[in-house]
Design a protein around this motif. Structure first.
Motif, PDB file in Angstrom:
ATOM      1  N   ILE A 198       2.918  -1.897   5.582  1.00 33.70           N
ATOM      2  CA  ILE A 198       2.670  -2.304   4.193  1.00 33.70           C
ATOM      3  C   ILE A 198       1.264  -1.901   3.816  1.00 33.70           C
ATOM      4  CG2 ILE A 198       1.930  -4.620   4.902  1.00 33.70           C
ATOM      5  CD1 ILE A 198       3.107  -5.661   2.287  1.00 33.70           C
ATOM      6  N   ILE A 199       1.101  -1.504   2.572  1.00 32.95           N
ATOM      7  CA  ILE A 199      -0.223  -1.094   2.077  1.00 32.95           C
ATOM      8  C   ILE A 199      -0.827  -2.283   1.316  1.00 32.95           C
ATOM      9  CG2 ILE A 199      -1.490   0.490   0.609  1.00 32.95           C
ATOM     10  CD1 ILE A 199       0.738   2.535   1.075  1.00 32.95           C
ATOM     11  N   PRO A 200      -1.949  -2.812   1.767  1.00 33.88           N
ATOM     12  CA  PRO A 200      -2.578  -3.948   1.059  1.00 33.88           C
ATOM     13  C   PRO A 200      -3.092  -3.530  -0.314  1.00 33.88           C
ATOM     14  CG  PRO A 200      -3.459  -3.691   3.286  1.00 33.88           C
ATOM     15  CD  PRO A 200      -2.681  -2.448   2.987  1.00 33.88           C
ATOM     16  N   ARG A 201      -3.200  -4.470  -1.200  1.00 32.24           N
ATOM     17  CA  ARG A 201      -3.754  -4.199  -2.538  1.00 32.24           C
ATOM     18  C   ARG A 201      -5.229  -3.804  -2.414  1.00 32.24           C
ATOM     19  NH1 ARG A 201      -1.605  -8.850  -6.745  1.00 32.24           N
ATOM     20  NH2 ARG A 201       0.644  -8.620  -6.309  1.00 32.24           N
ATOM     21  N   GLY A 202      -5.583  -2.818  -3.190  1.00 31.26           N
ATOM     22  CA  GLY A 202      -6.949  -2.349  -3.173  1.00 31.26           C
ATOM     23  C   GLY A 202      -7.260  -1.439  -1.993  1.00 31.26           C
TER      24      GLY A 202
ATOM     25  N   VAL B   3      -0.700  -0.891   6.765  1.00 35.60           N
ATOM     26  CA  VAL B   3      -0.865  -1.824   7.874  1.00 35.60           C
ATOM     27  C   VAL B   3       0.522  -2.115   8.429  1.00 35.60           C
ATOM     28  CG1 VAL B   3      -1.687  -4.081   8.604  1.00 35.60           C
ATOM     29  CG2 VAL B   3      -2.932  -2.811   6.838  1.00 35.60           C
ATOM     30  N   LYS B   4       0.631  -2.031   9.763  1.00 35.97           N
ATOM     31  CA  LYS B   4       1.919  -2.217  10.410  1.00 35.97           C
ATOM     32  C   LYS B   4       2.262  -3.693  10.457  1.00 35.97           C
ATOM     33  CE  LYS B   4       4.489  -0.986  14.556  1.00 35.97           C
ATOM     34  NZ  LYS B   4       4.444  -0.336  15.911  1.00 35.97           N
ATOM     35  N   ILE B   5       3.538  -3.972  10.224  1.00 38.89           N
ATOM     36  CA  ILE B   5       3.998  -5.375  10.197  1.00 38.89           C
ATOM     37  C   ILE B   5       4.595  -5.696  11.556  1.00 38.89           C
ATOM     38  CG2 ILE B   5       5.580  -7.028   9.143  1.00 38.89           C
ATOM     39  CD1 ILE B   5       5.507  -5.345   6.606  1.00 38.89           C
ATOM     40  N   LEU B   6       3.996  -6.694  12.224  1.00 35.75           N
ATOM     41  CA  LEU B   6       4.483  -7.172  13.491  1.00 35.75           C
ATOM     42  C   LEU B   6       4.879  -8.635  13.359  1.00 35.75           C
ATOM     43  CD1 LEU B   6       1.853  -5.629  15.958  1.00 35.75           C
ATOM     44  CD2 LEU B   6       4.143  -4.764  15.442  1.00 35.75           C
TER      45      LEU B   6
ATOM     46  N   TYR C  69      -6.491 -11.313   3.053  1.00 32.80           N
ATOM     47  CA  TYR C  69      -6.310 -10.892   1.650  1.00 32.80           C
ATOM     48  C   TYR C  69      -7.691 -10.576   1.082  1.00 32.80           C
ATOM     49  CZ  TYR C  69      -2.158 -13.610   2.804  1.00 32.80           C
ATOM     50  OH  TYR C  69      -1.066 -14.114   3.446  1.00 32.80           O
ATOM     51  N   ARG C  70      -7.851  -9.315   0.722  1.00 35.84           N
ATOM     52  CA  ARG C  70      -9.161  -8.845   0.276  1.00 35.84           C
ATOM     53  C   ARG C  70      -9.241  -8.728  -1.248  1.00 35.84           C
ATOM     54  NH1 ARG C  70     -10.148 -10.174   4.685  1.00 35.84           N
ATOM     55  NH2 ARG C  70     -10.700  -8.845   6.491  1.00 35.84           N
TER      56      ARG C  70
ATOM     57  N   LEU D 212       0.253 -10.006   4.996  1.00 35.64           N
ATOM     58  CA  LEU D 212       0.294  -9.324   3.701  1.00 35.64           C
ATOM     59  C   LEU D 212       1.726  -9.238   3.186  1.00 35.64           C
ATOM     60  CD1 LEU D 212      -2.226  -6.433   4.464  1.00 35.64           C
ATOM     61  CD2 LEU D 212      -2.605  -8.418   2.988  1.00 35.64           C
ATOM     62  N   HIS D 213       2.653  -9.055   4.091  1.00 30.54           N
ATOM     63  CA  HIS D 213       4.057  -8.946   3.692  1.00 30.54           C
ATOM     64  C   HIS D 213       4.558 -10.263   3.096  1.00 30.54           C
ATOM     65  CE1 HIS D 213       8.209  -7.796   3.636  1.00 30.54           C
ATOM     66  NE2 HIS D 213       8.557  -8.759   4.528  1.00 30.54           N
ATOM     67  N   LEU D 214       4.180 -11.388   3.678  1.00 28.80           N
ATOM     68  CA  LEU D 214       4.637 -12.682   3.149  1.00 28.80           C
ATOM     69  C   LEU D 214       4.014 -13.014   1.794  1.00 28.80           C
ATOM     70  CD1 LEU D 214       4.546 -14.864   6.398  1.00 28.80           C
ATOM     71  CD2 LEU D 214       6.559 -13.947   5.207  1.00 28.80           C
ATOM     72  N   ALA D 215       2.903 -12.353   1.428  1.00 31.02           N
ATOM     73  CA  ALA D 215       2.234 -12.622   0.164  1.00 31.02           C
ATOM     74  C   ALA D 215       2.635 -11.653  -0.932  1.00 31.02           C
ATOM     75  CB  ALA D 215       0.720 -12.581   0.357  1.00 31.02           C
ATOM     76  N   THR D 216       3.749 -10.925  -0.706  1.00 29.27           N
ATOM     77  CA  THR D 216       4.208 -10.012  -1.750  1.00 29.27           C
ATOM     78  C   THR D 216       4.935 -10.787  -2.842  1.00 29.27           C
ATOM     79  OG1 THR D 216       6.244  -9.642  -0.502  1.00 29.27           O
ATOM     80  CG2 THR D 216       4.409  -8.101  -0.118  1.00 29.27           C
TER      81      THR D 216
END
Length: 1569
Positions: free
Chosen positions: A3-7, A12-15, A95-96, A59-63
């Protein structure tokens, strides 16, 4: 999967944690929930060291898929995972992006709403979320965000909205832990966030959600240091700058301040000074709000704000005197908490309440009463004596509703204290006067007050709901501790209630008669009106009584209820039941206050229902009294004379409830009272038997048999009082009273000799037997009267009284012989009252004897053996006996006018006690309307009483008699041809005739005696004419005018007697003109009738218009008028005849204007007033020509009107008119200048402006001096103390009784009108030879201004004709300008030269005068002035005289400026012939004189305008003319020669011209500039 984080662009690989499966968007709801639960469990067990591989999963759970998922379980599990992620990744979250963080926290906030319902199955997971966020302080991450305040506001808003009573303390603590750091660690607290917090601590949120209030309260306490700057900034903007947020806080600023002060006072340290500023705001709403909040802040329990901020406390106390009624009311309301919670502040609060209880606004005074009563109800020990006195004082407030609240409060407090089982003596002593004050209110005239007292008595003082035994104990204890005046009120209350009961009984009997006999003509209106007069608002009550009458006629059951209530056999319990039934029939408890019928019937039931006394109650009460009389009971322990008071209570009840005394046991106990050692107990018990024993012979024959021997014994050998009541009891109880009284008569006949031990008792018994059985013993009694009573007793002085200088003595010091003579006079009266006829001229002989006692000062035979105090008692008794005989018409007609006049003089007796007791006896006879109307005229002489209290009391008596007779005429309109016997206006002929025969009125023109008569006339007339609706002016005037058409029947051919009668009539007519301002002309067809015993038939063919008053007589016009004096012009030294000047004044009184036209005003040359320097005065022998100064003196000095040159300021002020361009004189000068230029219209307008200013200024002066009324207008005289210290000065100086002189003290508050003139010195242009010839001839001319005679016993300084022997004519400048000035209080003082020894004469004279030369006095014909007539001190005894002559001290004449308006002020040229006087010569043409003629009282028809003829100029420059204005008894220097006076005047004129020249140059320079 990555997943690509915002900004960021780096994927980033999801494990997933071990045991957790992948969560994707294509999973079903249930599967997704199962997998999320595993992930949440994994994150929950995960530590911070294991977070590195799972940032992609975070990051995936915060989509958006998970944050916006439709299923709430999914969202909840995601929120729990994110919360754990913040914990695991702390302190750096994965979360940046700031916007992403905001979305995440807003998502978390939404999920926290699930905490609202603790009973939800998922509440544990929501609680875990809250716990995690609070413990980790996850929201602190938002502090660095730009939108942090938005996030915080949402969070705080949510927390305050969801917290409720179901939440445990843990939940609330976690909420606090989560919110507190957001304020404590934040860089800023926005106004929106502050509003969200603070709104929860004010109403209505505070009450609606108490848990949110607690959260906000705790939050503020925890963050007080951090939040204080923002709160201070908020209040600074709101209070000082007027900026408020858009939240609800803008409407709750002051409530917020109060709450913050209770929660965290430290945050308001900088706010309190702003409140002090707001307390002084010009806006009432702001002052009101700040006052209310400060009152609560200062008065809260435990508050120390007043001690910490003294300045603010004193500023708050100042609001007790705020101009706003609402603000003052708020302050008074707050006083309750101060008095309860802050004893240290009570002193300041009590001081403010002391002033507010006299507040002019009734609502504030009412609030004071309610506040103090609330404090007393909560804790009576907090009430100090001073606070209780405040309530006591309001019981006499002028407003009924305030009196009602105060009295009801006192009654309730009395009940609560006395109802306690173990009453503390301290509290009993504190409330002992409550009951007295309640009964004192019964002296008020209004029915509302009396009904209120009766209600308080039944409900609180002696509650009717108590058991009978306890109720009678309470009643006995109450009566035994009442003061004298309260006892009288209690007795009067019983009588009034019995009267209403009797009226209702008569109404019911008439109703029965009309039903049983329909043809009978019965008038119900008088009966209904009589009942309505005992109720509030009689007119409205009458309408309701008519409705009740119809109900009684139609409803038989209601009628039976009323019959039972007024029945003597009705018990207290039955009366209570009937009252409830009747009220229930009329509406019961649902009746509204507007239900007039219900309220009226309730009043009637309260007065007629006997809920306190019945036969059973009387039996118990008699037992209590018996125990007290025998000193066996402890109920009244410590009460003085409790036994006597108990028997008197039984007497009061026996007069109202005689049928309740019916049991044999009760009469047996009362028989023991007849054998008691106390005389008062025996005497009272006799009266009880008289009231209750009519059927004793039938009901209780044993008691009857035992009673008669006791009565016979007491009649023979008892005290005089016991003998009197025993004989009356025999007359009422005995069946064969003639035989019993015959036996008593034989005994007393043999004991009427001075050697008998029962001498006085025998005289008393003989008198009562003669009155009760006049025919049975007529011949024997006549013999005893002539031989024993008159010859052997009244005409003999066997003993000599002990020498005494006192005018009165106590009863025990009166000798037995004097007591016997007093009883002998009473015996004669009772004998005549029994006969009721003038048999053998016995009535005439008795009246002649009593008359002789009066004119001989009490010493019938004039042997001089009786001392002064006993003489006073004898003449008082003679007067009272004559009054008693006058109550019978047959004897009233026998009283001659000489006897009546001698009797009237007793009201001016030298002994205070004689005046007091005679006036009370006279008032009593007039109030019961037994004495004829002519006896009311005696009250007029009370104007001469030297004591103000006595004059005021007699004026009250007079007003009460007038009101009673007028009310009687309203109730009995059918009197018709007998109206002259009742109409109080008909007292005037009797008053005038009585005063015309005043012993001091030697001649009809005696000025001093006429002045006295004027006071007496106005004393009688004032209450008669005080209200225009109560009398007819035309009838009143015609009544007096008719007397002038008749002659005195006492001496119709005596010219002097008739002239004195006419002079008194002229005084009365003059008073009608000068003192009456409320004239209302009414048509009257009633022709006044004069009493034929006093006057002959009026001569209708002629009209007596002659004035019989001397020219010096002054009415002291109380109406605001104008006096203008001007002089004729002198041109070229020629003299013209004096001009008569008239001023037309708007007058409410009917006064004739003989010349209604207004002539054109003469224009005079303006002359500036010159000042005389001290050097010039000292060098001249005519220094007394200096101007008079009008100096204000002390407040208690007399008000005076002075004529002097003044400048009238727009506000009515008076200043000297020098070098000024304002005022009347400059205005006139301006008008003349305009007229010279030909501008007639403008000149006329300027002159009219001058007159308008003059009118307005005069009105302003009157209005400025009008005092404000006291609030505590409800006062009553409850006591009449008779002490030896109240004797007049004349008694101490051995003055005879009818020669009392009222001393006019220097500090008298009475005011007098004095008229004088201050003017500049005239230029002396005239023939010196003419002046010298006139000096040589000694020509004098009276000034025409009457001088008021001395009021202090000094001889009159006027001759027999009343003219001033020292007055001379004087020269007056034709260019003099004189205007009116109202002088402030104080005597006139001559500038720099008034001798001190004439101070008293100046103060007592109607005009300011200077010493008269001896030459002028020697040329005065019949000058009778005494050279020793100097002013006497108030303590010096006045001269004595013999016979009926008396020297009465006239009251200082009160002058009150009446509001009047001068419509025009013009001068008229006319040439009246100078009037001649026996003491003056007609002035020569060369001498200009101005005189003032006092217009006599006119008898012509009333007109709208009045013309005051004014032709007199006061003596201001008498020394230049060679005359003097001084009194004859003042030594003065001879008048100087005219040449010196002329030289002085020329010098003064020269100085004046020089000054005018200097002023002219100064004005020229000013114009150029």
């Amino acid at each position: 999967m990555s997943i690509i984080p915002r900004g960021s662009t780096k994927p980033v690989k999801i494990l997933y944690p071990p045991g957790c499966k992948e969560v994707t968007e294509d999973l079903g709801k249930d599967e997704l929930v199962r997998r999320l639960k595993l992930i949440a469990r994994a994150f929950q067990d995960m530590g911070q060291d294991e977070n590195e591989p799972y940032s992609g999963l975070a990051l995936h759970l915060a989509t958006d898929f998970f944050l916006d998922h439709a299923n709430k379980d999914v969202r909840l599990l995601v929120a729990c995972c994110i919360a754990d992620i913040f914990r695991v990744f702390a302190p750096d979250a994965p979360y940046r992006d700031a916007s992403h963080l905001k979305e995440i926290f807003m998502f978390l906030i939404k999920q926290l709403r699930g905490l609202e319902d603790p009973n939800s199955p998922t509440f544990k997971r929501y609680f875990y979320l809250l716990e995690n966020l609070a413990w980790v302080k996850s929201f602190n991450i938002c502090i660095e965000l730009d939108d942090s305040q938005e996030i915080f506001c949402s969070l705080f808003q949510l927390m305050f909205s969801i917290v409720n009573e179901k939440h445990s303390s843990k939940v609330k603590n976690f909420m606090m832990d989560m919110m507190t750091p957001l304020i404590a660690e934040a860089d800023i607290v926005s106004q929106e966030l502050l509003d969200i917090i603070l709104i929860n601590i004010v109403e209505p949120h505070k009450t609606q959600n108490r848990h949110a209030y607690q959260i906000a309260r705790d939050l503020l306490i925890r963050t007080s240091n951090n939040i204080e700057p923002y709160i201070q900034a908020f209040f600074n903007n709101a209070l000082m700058l007027g900026k408020t947020s858009e939240s609800e806080l803008s409407e709750h600023l002051y409530d917020l301040i109060y709450e913050l002060n209770g929660i965290c006072p430290s945050v308001l340290l900088a706010v309190l000074p702003q409140l002090e500023f707001k307390l002084k705001s010009n806006e009432e709403a702001e002052r009101k709000a700040v006052t209310r909040v400060l009152a609560k802040m200062f008065s809260d329990p435990g508050s120390s704000l007043a001690g910490q901020n003294k300045q603010l406390w004193f500023c708050f106390l100042g609001r007790f005197n705020d101009i706003s009624i609402t603000v003052r009311t708020i302050c008074v309301q707050s006083a309750q908490n101060f008095l309860i919670h802050h004893p240290d502040l009570q002193k300041d609060i009590i001081e403010q309440l002391k002033s507010r209880q006299h507040d002019p606004e009734e609502t504030v005074r009412m609030e004071v009463v309610n506040t103090l009563l609330n404090v007393a109800r909560r804790d009576f020990s907090n009430m100090s004596e001073e606070l209780i006195d405040f309530i006591k004082e309001r019981t006499r407030d002028k407003k009924y509703k305030i009196r009602r609240e105060a009295l009801l409060g006192l009654g309730q407090l009395y009940k609560s204290v006395m109802g306690q089982d173990d009453v503390q003596q301290r509290l009993v002593d504190k409330i002992h006067w409550f009951k007295d004050k309640v009964f004192h209110a019964y002296y008020q005239n209004s029915a509302e007050d009396r009904l209120l007292v009766e209600r308080i008595f039944n409900m609180f003082l002696v509650p009717y709901t108590l058991p009978t035994l306890e109720r009678m104990k309470r009643l006995f204890l109450l009566y035994a501790t009442l003061d004298e005046h309260a006892v009288k009120a209690f007795t009067e209350m019983l009588k009034n209630r019995n009267l209403v009961r009797m009226l209702v009984r008569q109404l019911l009997e008439a109703l029965d008669l009309s039903i049983n006999n329909p043809s009978a003509q019965i008038y119900f209106h008088p009966k209904l009106a009589a009942i309505a007069r005992t109720l509030p608002d009689p007119q409205k009550s009458l309408d309701q009584m008519k409705r009740l009458h119809h109900l009684l006629r139609d409803d038989k059951k209601l009628q039976s209820f009323f019959k039972m209530l007024v029945s003597p056999d009705c018990t207290c319990k039955r009366a209570q039941e009937i009252v409830k039934e009747v009220l229930k029939k009329l509406g019961g408890n649902n009746a509204s206050p507007q239900n007039a019928l219900y309220n009226t019937v309730k009043y009637v039931l309260e007065r007629i229902a006997s809920v306190m006394i019945d036969a059973a109650a009387v039996d118990l009460l008699v037992k209590h009294v018996d125990e007290t009389v025998r000193s066996l009971g402890s109920l009244t322990e410590g009460i003085d004379n409790a036994g006597e008071k108990g028997v008197k209570l039984l007497l009061a009840l026996s007069t109202v409830f005689p049928n309740s005394f019916k049991s044999e046991e009760t009469f047996e106990i009362m028989l023991t009272f007849l054998k008691d050692d106390e005389e008062v107990v025996v005497d009272t018990a006799l009266q009880i038997f008289t009231n209750t024993g009519q059927n004793l012979h039938a009901a209780h024959p044993n008691i009857y048999t035992s009673l008669l021997p006791i009565l016979q014994s007491l009649a023979k050998i008892g005290t005089p009082k016991q003998s009197k009541h025993a004989i009356r009891c025999i007359n009422a109880v005995a069946q064969n009273k003639e035989a019993i009284l015959s036996h008593v008569f034989e005994h007393v006949k043999n004991h009427i000799n001075p050697d008998s031990a029962n001498y006085i008792t025998s005289i008393v018994a003989l008198g009562h037997i003669a009155q009760l059985c006049p025919e049975q013993f007529s011949s024997e009694i006549k013999t005893i009267v002539s031989k024993v009573i008159v010859k052997d007793l009244l005409m003999q002085d066997r003993t000599s009284g002990a020498p005494s200088t006192d005018s009165w003595c106590p009863d025990h010091q009166v000798s037995e012989e004097t007591q016997a003579k007093i009883q002998a006079m009473k015996m004669l009266v009772r004998w005549l009252l029994g006969l009721k006829s003038n048999v053998n001229n016995s009535g005439i002989s008795t009246l002649r004897l009593l008359y002789t006692v009066i004119i001989h000062e009490g010493d019938l035979m004039e042997k001089g053996k009786i001392n002064k105090p006993e003489l006073a008692r004898l003449r008082l008794q003679a007067g009272c006996c004559m009054l008693k005989l006058a109550e019978e018409l047959v004897f009233a007609d026998l009283i001659s006018r000489e006897q009546f006049q001698a009797l009237a003089l007793l009201i001016n007796d030298g002994c205070y006690h004689v005046r007091l007791k005679f006036a009370l006896k006279l008032h009593k006879g007039l109030m019961c309307m037994k004495l004829p109307l002519d006896f009311m005229a005696i009250f007029a002489l009370a104007a001469n009483d030297p004591m103000r209290e006595r004059r005021n009391q007699i004026k009250q008596f007079l007003q009460q008699n007038i009101n009673k007779r007028r009310e009687y005429l309203k109730q009995n309109p059918s009197i018709g041809n007998k109206i002259f016997l009742y109409l109080p206006d008909y007292v005037m002929p009797y008053t005038i005739h009585l005063l015309a025969h005043d012993p001091d009125l030697k001649t009809y023109d005696h000025v001093e005696a006429l002045g006295n008569i004027k006071d007496c006339l106005w004393f009688m007339m004032e209450p008669l004419v005080s209200r225009s609706e109560d009398y007819n002016y035309q009838f009143f005037r015609r009544l007096i005018e008719n007397i002038k058409q008749a002659k005195d029947a006492q001496g119709p051919d005596d010219e002097d007697m008739n002239k004195k009668l006419y002079a008194v009539c002229d005084v009365a007519l003059g008073l009608l003109q000068t003192n009456i301002t409320n004239v209302v002309l009414k048509e009257s067809n009633l022709d006044p009738i004069l009493p034929m015993r006093l006057f002959t038939q009026p001569d209708k063919t002629s009209f007596n218009t002659q004035s019989y008053l001397p020219k010096e007589f002054n009415f002291d016009n109380k109406r605001k008028g104008v006096y203008v004096f001007a002089e004729p012009q002198q041109r070229g030294g020629t003299n013209k005849q004096i001009n008569l000047q008239e001023i037309i004044v708007e007058s409410p009184g009917p006064v004739v204007n003989p010349n209604p036209t207004c002539p054109r005003e003469q224009r005079h040359k303006q002359v500036r007033k010159l000042k005389i320097t001290e050097k010039e005065k000292d060098s001249s022998d005519s220094s007394r020509d200096a101007e008079f100064l009008l100096t204000p003196e002390k407040e208690n000095e007399n008000e005076e009107y002075a004529l002097k040159e003044v400048e009238l300021s727009p506000t009515g002020g008076h200043d000297k008119m020098e070098d000024t361009k304002e005022g009347i004189v400059p205005q006139k000068a301006k008008a003349r200048r305009l007229k010279k230029k030909g501008d007639e219209k403008k000149a006329s307008k300027t002159r009219q402006t001058t007159l308008d200013e003059f009118s307005l200024s005069s009105q302003d002066n009157t209005s400025q001096e009008t005092p404000t009324d006291s609030q505590d207008n409800v006062g009553m005289e409850l006591s009449e103390k008779s002490t030896d210290s109240q004797e007049t000065t004349t008694s101490d100086c051995k003055q005879t009784r009818r020669k009392t002189v009222r001393q006019k003290s220097s500090d008298s508050n009475d005011s007098k009108v004095k008229v004088t003139q201050q003017s500049s010195l005239p230029s002396m242009k005239g023939n010196k030879e003419t002046q010298q010839k006139e000096k040589a001839k000694g020509k004098t001319k009276d000034s025409g201004t009457p001088k008021s005679t001395s009021r202090k016993g000094s001889k009159s300084n006027t001759d027999s004709s009343g003219t001033d022997s020292g007055a001379k004519k004087r020269k007056i400048s034709d260019s003099e300008e004189v205007t009116l000035a109202k002088k402030s209080k104080g005597p006139l003082v001559e500038k720099n030269s008034a001798p001190k020894n004439v101070e008293s004469d100046l103060s007592s004279s109607a005009e300011t005068v200077l010493p008269s030369p001896s030459k002028s006095r020697s040329r005065t014909p019949s000058s009778s002035q005494s050279s020793s007539g100097s002013f006497k001190s108030p303590t010096s005894p006045p001269p004595t005289a013999k016979g009926l002559s008396r020297k009465r001290a006239a009251a200082p004449e009160k002058t009150v400026a009446k509001k009047g308006r001068i419509t025009r002020g013009v001068l008229k040229d006319s040439s009246p012939s100078p009037s001649k006087s026996s003491h003056s010569e007609v002035p020569s043409p060369a001498r200009k004189t101005v005189k003032r003629t006092a217009a006599p009282p006119t008898l012509n028809k009333p007109v709208e305008k009045v013309t005051l003829k004014i032709t007199n100029v006061r003596r201001a420059r008498s020394m230049i003319n060679g005359t003097s204005d001084g009194e004859d008894n003042i030594e003065t220097e001879p008048s100087k020669s005219p040449s010196k006076a002329t030289a002085l005047a020329e010098a003064i004129q020269k100085v004046g011209l020089e000054k005018e020249e200097v002023r002219g140059k100064r004005n020229t320079k000013a114009k150029k500039k």
